[in-house]
Design a protein around this motif. Structure first.
Motif, PDB file in Angstrom:
ATOM      1  N   MET A   1       0.856  -1.187   0.000  1.00 59.84           N
ATOM      2  CA  MET A   1       0.000   0.000   0.000  1.00 59.84           C
ATOM      3  C   MET A   1       0.895   1.242   0.000  1.00 59.84           C
ATOM      4  N   ASP A   2       0.878   1.993  -1.102  1.00 59.80           N
ATOM      5  CA  ASP A   2       1.746   3.151  -1.236  1.00 59.80           C
ATOM      6  C   ASP A   2       1.202   4.391  -0.532  1.00 59.80           C
ATOM      7  N   VAL A   3      -0.101   4.467  -0.349  1.00 66.59           N
ATOM      8  CA  VAL A   3      -0.714   5.592   0.351  1.00 66.59           C
ATOM      9  C   VAL A   3      -1.719   5.052   1.349  1.00 66.59           C
ATOM     10  N   PHE A   4      -2.002   5.833   2.386  1.00 66.11           N
ATOM     11  CA  PHE A   4      -2.967   5.403   3.400  1.00 66.11           C
ATOM     12  C   PHE A   4      -4.282   6.132   3.179  1.00 66.11           C
ATOM     13  N   PRO A   5      -5.374   5.394   2.903  1.00 68.84           N
ATOM     14  CA  PRO A   5      -6.676   6.052   2.733  1.00 68.84           C
ATOM     15  C   PRO A   5      -7.294   6.374   4.091  1.00 68.84           C
ATOM     16  N   ALA A   6      -7.889   7.551   4.190  1.00 65.71           N
ATOM     17  CA  ALA A   6      -8.533   7.961   5.441  1.00 65.71           C
ATOM     18  C   ALA A   6      -9.741   8.828   5.106  1.00 65.71           C
ATOM     19  N   PHE A   7     -10.741   8.796   5.976  1.00 71.44           N
ATOM     20  CA  PHE A   7     -11.928   9.620   5.782  1.00 71.44           C
ATOM     21  C   PHE A   7     -11.895  10.773   6.776  1.00 71.44           C
ATOM     22  N   PHE A   8     -12.040  11.969   6.253  1.00 67.66           N
ATOM     23  CA  PHE A   8     -11.854  13.193   7.026  1.00 67.66           C
ATOM     24  C   PHE A   8     -13.207  13.793   7.374  1.00 67.66           C
ATOM     25  N   PRO A   9     -13.574  13.921   8.653  1.00 68.04           N
ATOM     26  CA  PRO A   9     -14.875  14.498   9.010  1.00 68.04           C
ATOM     27  C   PRO A   9     -14.983  15.944   8.522  1.00 68.04           C
ATOM     28  N   LEU A  10     -16.147  16.301   7.981  1.00 66.41           N
ATOM     29  CA  LEU A  10     -16.324  17.643   7.427  1.00 66.41           C
ATOM     30  C   LEU A  10     -17.206  18.549   8.276  1.00 66.41           C
ATOM     31  N   ALA A  11     -17.975  17.982   9.185  1.00 68.60           N
ATOM     32  CA  ALA A  11     -18.861  18.813  10.010  1.00 68.60           C
ATOM     33  C   ALA A  11     -18.034  19.787  10.836  1.00 68.60           C
ATOM     34  N   GLY A  12     -18.381  21.059  10.750  1.00 66.40           N
ATOM     35  CA  GLY A  12     -17.679  22.082  11.512  1.00 66.40           C
ATOM     36  C   GLY A  12     -16.324  22.459  10.949  1.00 66.40           C
ATOM     37  N   ARG A  13     -15.965  21.959   9.761  1.00 62.78           N
ATOM     38  CA  ARG A  13     -14.659  22.254   9.161  1.00 62.78           C
ATOM     39  C   ARG A  13     -14.818  23.230   7.999  1.00 62.78           C
ATOM     40  N   SER A  14     -13.700  23.896   7.665  1.00 67.65           N
ATOM     41  CA  SER A  14     -13.656  24.792   6.516  1.00 67.65           C
ATOM     42  C   SER A  14     -12.671  24.254   5.488  1.00 67.65           C
ATOM     43  N   GLU A  25     -13.827  24.678 -10.024  1.00 68.37           N
ATOM     44  CA  GLU A  25     -15.252  24.369  -9.932  1.00 68.37           C
ATOM     45  C   GLU A  25     -15.468  22.885  -9.657  1.00 68.37           C
ATOM     46  N   ALA A  26     -14.630  22.039 -10.257  1.00 75.29           N
ATOM     47  CA  ALA A  26     -14.759  20.597 -10.019  1.00 75.29           C
ATOM     48  C   ALA A  26     -14.509  20.261  -8.557  1.00 75.29           C
ATOM     49  N   LYS A  27     -13.501  20.898  -7.958  1.00 69.88           N
ATOM     50  CA  LYS A  27     -13.238  20.665  -6.540  1.00 69.88           C
ATOM     51  C   LYS A  27     -14.389  21.171  -5.682  1.00 69.88           C
ATOM     52  N   ALA A  28     -14.971  22.306  -6.059  1.00 73.62           N
ATOM     53  CA  ALA A  28     -16.098  22.840  -5.291  1.00 73.62           C
ATOM     54  C   ALA A  28     -17.286  21.887  -5.337  1.00 73.62           C
ATOM     55  N   ARG A  29     -17.499  21.255  -6.479  1.00 72.75           N
ATOM     56  CA  ARG A  29     -18.637  20.338  -6.600  1.00 72.75           C
ATOM     57  C   ARG A  29     -18.493  19.117  -5.695  1.00 72.75           C
ATOM     58  N   LEU A  30     -17.243  18.769  -5.354  1.00 81.78           N
ATOM     59  CA  LEU A  30     -17.042  17.652  -4.432  1.00 81.78           C
ATOM     60  C   LEU A  30     -17.749  17.873  -3.103  1.00 81.78           C
ATOM     61  N   PHE A  31     -17.922  19.132  -2.719  1.00 75.92           N
ATOM     62  CA  PHE A  31     -18.454  19.454  -1.396  1.00 75.92           C
ATOM     63  C   PHE A  31     -19.917  19.885  -1.434  1.00 75.92           C
ATOM     64  N   ASP A  32     -20.564  19.746  -2.588  1.00 79.23           N
ATOM     65  CA  ASP A  32     -22.002  20.039  -2.667  1.00 79.23           C
ATOM     66  C   ASP A  32     -22.748  19.119  -1.707  1.00 79.23           C
ATOM     67  N   GLY A  33     -23.561  19.715  -0.856  1.00 87.17           N
ATOM     68  CA  GLY A  33     -24.347  18.932   0.090  1.00 87.17           C
ATOM     69  C   GLY A  33     -23.601  18.493   1.330  1.00 87.17           C
ATOM     70  N   SER A  34     -22.318  18.819   1.437  1.00 81.33           N
ATOM     71  CA  SER A  34     -21.544  18.424   2.623  1.00 81.33           C
ATOM     72  C   SER A  34     -21.726  19.471   3.721  1.00 81.33           C
ATOM     73  N   ARG A 101     -23.011   8.129  -1.130  1.00 82.18           N
ATOM     74  CA  ARG A 101     -24.340   7.628  -0.777  1.00 82.18           C
ATOM     75  C   ARG A 101     -24.724   8.141   0.606  1.00 82.18           C
ATOM     76  N   GLY A 102     -24.451   9.416   0.862  1.00 80.26           N
ATOM     77  CA  GLY A 102     -24.768   9.976   2.167  1.00 80.26           C
ATOM     78  C   GLY A 102     -23.778   9.503   3.214  1.00 80.26           C
ATOM     79  N   GLU A 103     -24.264   8.677   4.145  1.00 83.16           N
ATOM     80  CA  GLU A 103     -23.379   8.189   5.205  1.00 83.16           C
ATOM     81  C   GLU A 103     -22.480   7.041   4.741  1.00 83.16           C
ATOM     82  N   VAL A 104     -22.700   6.571   3.535  1.00 80.70           N
ATOM     83  CA  VAL A 104     -21.798   5.590   2.939  1.00 80.70           C
ATOM     84  C   VAL A 104     -21.009   6.295   1.839  1.00 80.70           C
ATOM     85  N   VAL A 105     -19.699   6.347   2.020  1.00 80.38           N
ATOM     86  CA  VAL A 105     -18.815   6.993   1.050  1.00 80.38           C
ATOM     87  C   VAL A 105     -17.716   6.005   0.686  1.00 80.38           C
ATOM     88  N   ALA A 106     -17.508   5.823  -0.602  1.00 80.98           N
ATOM     89  CA  ALA A 106     -16.403   4.990  -1.078  1.00 80.98           C
ATOM     90  C   ALA A 106     -15.499   5.853  -1.947  1.00 80.98           C
TER      91      ALA A 106
END
Length: 294
Positions: A1-14, A25-34, A101-106
């Motif tokens: 494994m060359d990189v370590f995958p991790a999920f970063f909480p977004l609530a309360g973050r900037s 714009e593509a990066k901004a769309r990643l956070f639509d609805g977050s 998928r909301g609370e399920v993210v892959a």
């Protein structure tokens, strides 16, 4: 494994997105609805470390190499991890292809080596993840305390949850009936977990991309793997890493696993499994074929 995958909480973050154009714009769309607060920084603002105060992640997008490097340096001066679009050498982290998928993210990542490959793999996996999967995850999150109180022993709790993931409560959540899903899950807790185990036969001759979705789920949920020696490595690799693994097992041992309430993935590559299955059926052990070629 060359990189370590991790999920970063977004609530309360900037999150800061610096620059202009389609990349930004593509990066901004990643956070639509977050729940994250997205800060859009102009090219000039992006060069000031103070603009990144309180930011958790920064994305830099622009055509000018020198500007992109300077903006990344400014973000790092504020101790903010940086992703620079199309410039892996300047990145502290890369952006994966995301299935939301909301609370399920892959997420599928290639370390920036081939975003197109990550996108292709995402499309393949996305077709296998139903739209309601996030609601199922939300159901188990909201009921987590009740389930833990009712089943304090970890192994029993895992068996119960595994059974419920394919039960009426999950079906109701998948369909959007969250009240009904909670009622069904509480009813199952009141009745007590079903402890009967089962043996699931999976065709392990390979390659792995020939497996059905049900077979993949069986591999992902098995407590024990019982392998034929010729089982394909690609198929074995899809199983739970913490599952107990045995090469071959007598019928008596399989009966014991089922009596303990364990789910066994029986990875077969030969022709003798039908005799074994018949012996298990005669002992009252639940078996399932997912499916097997003759």
């Amino acid at each position: 494994m060359d990189v370590f995958p991790a999920f970063f909480p977004l609530a309360g973050r900037s999150v800061a997105i610096a620059g202009e154009g389609e990349g930004a714009e593509a990066k901004a769309r990643l956070f639509d609805g977050s729940p994250a607060t997205v800060l859009r920084l102009s090219p000039g603002e992006a060069l000031d470390p103070k603009a990144y105060a309180g930011v958790s992640l920064a994305f830099i997008a622009g055509e000018d190499d020198q500007w992109a490097a300077s903006a990344a340096e400014a973000a790092r001066a504020a101790s903010v991890p940086v992703n620079v679009v199309d410039r892996p050498a300047l990145c502290d982290f890369t952006t994966p292809a995301v299935i939301d998928r909301g609370e399920v993210v892959a997420a599928i990542g290639t370390g920036g080596a081939s975003p197109m490959l990550a996108t292709m793999l995402r499309q393949d996996i996305e077709a296998r993840v139903p739209e309601g999967a996030g609601r199922v995850a939300a159901l188990f999150r909201t009921m987590q305390g009740e389930i833990r109180d009712a089943l304090p022993e970890a192994a029993a709790r895992r068996r119960f949850l595994r059974a419920q993931l394919n039960g009426p409560a999950a079906e109701a959540a998948m369909a959007g009936d969250m009240d009904g899903a909670r009622e069904r899950l509480r009813a199952a807790l009141f009745e007590g977990p079903q402890m009967a185990g089962r043996i699931r036969y999976v065709d392990a001759r390979g390659p792995a991309d020939l497996l059905t979705l049900r077979a993949l789920r069986a591999l992902a949920s098995a407590d024990v793997l019982v392998l034929d020696a010729e089982a394909h490595p690609e198929v074995i690799a899809l199983a739970r890493r913490d599952a107990e693994r045995l090469t071959g097992a007598e019928v008596e041992r399989l009966v014991e696993f089922a009596a303990e309430g364990l789910t066994v993935a029986r990875l077969i590559a030969g022709a003798g499994w039908r005799t074994e299955q018949a012996a298990l059926d005669s002992r009252g052990v639940t078996t399932e074929v997912l499916p097997i070629a003759s």
